[in-house]
Design an enzyme around this catalytic site. Structure first.
Site, short mmCIF file in Angstrom:
data_model
loop_
_atom_site.label_atom_id
_atom_site.label_comp_id
_atom_site.label_asym_id
_atom_site.label_seq_id
_atom_site.Cartn_x
_atom_site.Cartn_y
_atom_site.Cartn_z
N TYR A 32 -11.82 27.77 28.99
CA TYR A 32 -13.87 27.59 29.49
C TYR A 32 -13.98 29.51 29.96
CZ TYR A 32 -12.38 28.34 34.53
OH TYR A 32 -11.77 29.04 35.75
N ARG A 51 -12.22 36.45 24.87
CA ARG A 51 -11.24 36.13 25.50
C ARG A 51 -11.56 34.48 25.82
NH1 ARG A 51 -11.68 36.83 32.09
NH2 ARG A 51 -13.43 35.69 31.79
N LYS A 144 -7.43 31.72 30.79
CA LYS A 144 -8.29 30.72 31.41
C LYS A 144 -8.46 28.79 31.00
CE LYS A 144 -12.61 32.36 33.13
NZ LYS A 144 -12.14 32.53 34.73
N GLU A 176 -3.91 37.85 42.20
CA GLU A 176 -5.72 38.10 42.25
C GLU A 176 -6.41 36.99 43.84
OE1 GLU A 176 -6.65 36.24 38.23
OE2 GLU A 176 -5.59 34.78 38.38
N LEU A 200 -5.32 37.22 35.80
CA LEU A 200 -6.72 36.55 34.48
C LEU A 200 -6.73 38.16 34.51
CD1 LEU A 200 -8.44 34.51 33.15
CD2 LEU A 200 -10.32 35.00 33.99
#
Ligand code: PDD
Length: 283
Positions: A32, A51, A144, A176, A200
């Site tokens: 996504y 991406r 992702k 992260e 990410l």
């Protein structure tokens, strides 16, 4: 108005229906993107499409559209919604297969797009409080994927303990946030963990680095020890829709003076200017 596109059909999001055999539902087998829309324009669209294509390649979902068709679809979604400030959610799953098997079936991917209005309220920026938590997620945070169960667990554990969010730590190093990248500022130098398979490769992260360097700030894409967070003058979380969010407390300890820092103000202004430039370029 919120709107959805599902495999060729436009509808209200609540009317879009998916098969129980969709691999996204059964296996979390999908990828996504979340993109911000400012003044009717999708910000950093090319980067999000790039991406998305990378994520699809990593999980071997053949892209059903080329880059220009993705762009056209997303722009049509924004224009049908007639929203000025919104978030676009784009999900591509492997598709629908009636036999539940770990082996990839030869099926067409499912495409879902939703546009939801979102007010980016600059007046209500308030530093948040985070706790450090062990990053127990899988080791491919660079893809992702829609399976966000671990991110949800970590966020909710932090909230149950009275914090707003968590900063994730793997082997003593910051990776992260649960849905963001992390920056620490010390003596006007920005630190952020280097790109790796554990996190990410955030588009807001890239923008922040580029803008900071463009404004003469030093940026180090280097590992951050958990302990370093205690000494930082400022800590930020970055993500689409969130932009650059200041952190006021880590593990109960005040960051800097607990208020929004001067480097944050500089970056926030630079970010707003960048958005305006992007809009002007398109109009
Ligand atoms: N999340 N890291 C994680 C785990 C994320 O989920 C996100 C974004 C980011 C920031 O990436 P970007 O700057 O490209 O948005 C980093 C989105 C917004 C979400 O899942 O809602």
């Amino acid at each position: 108005m919120s709107i959805a596109y599902l495999n060729g059909q436009w509808s209200k999001p609540e009317d879009a229906k998916i098969s129980v055999f969709d691999r996204g539902f059964m296996f979390g087998d999908g990828v996504y993107e979340v993109m911000p829309v400012y003044h009717g324009h999708i910000f950093t669209l090319d980067q999000h499409i790039a991406r998305l294509k990378r994520s699809m390649a990593e999980v071997r979902i053949q892209s059903p559209l080329d880059a220009s068709a993705w762009k056209a679809l997303l722009e049509e979604a924004v224009s049908r919604s007639a929203e000025h400030n919104a978030l676009i959610y784009l999900q591509v799953t492997r598709g629908i297969a009636s036999e539940r098997s770990h082996v990839y079936p030869e099926v067409s991917p499912t495409i879902l797009v939703t546009v939801t209005p979102s007010e980016f309220d600059e007046q209500t920026i308030k530093p948040i409080s985070v706790i450090c938590k062990t990053d127990f997620r899988w080791a491919r945070g660079d893809i992702k994927v829609v399976s966000l169960i671990a991110n949800g667990m970590l966020k909710n554990q932090a909230m149950d303990e009275g914090f707003d969010d968590a900063i994730l730590i793997r082997d003593g190093l910051v990776t992260e946030g649960t849905s963001s990248n992390v920056f620490a500022v010390k003596d006007r130098v920005l630190w952020t963990p280097p790109k790796s398979e554990y996190l990410l490769h955030g588009i807001t992260r890239d923008q922040t680095i580029e803008l900071a360097r463009g404004h003469g700030l030093e940026v180090r894409e280097e590992n951050i020890q958990e302990n370093f967070l205690k000494q930082a003058d400022e800590i930020w979380l970055t993500a689409s829709g969130l932009e650059i969010l200041p952190v006021g407390k880590v593990n109960g300890q005040t960051v800097g003076n607990g208020c929004v820092g001067e480097t944050w103000y500089l970056m926030k202004k630079a970010f707003q200017e960048e958005i305006l430039k992007a809009i002007e370029k398109i109009d």
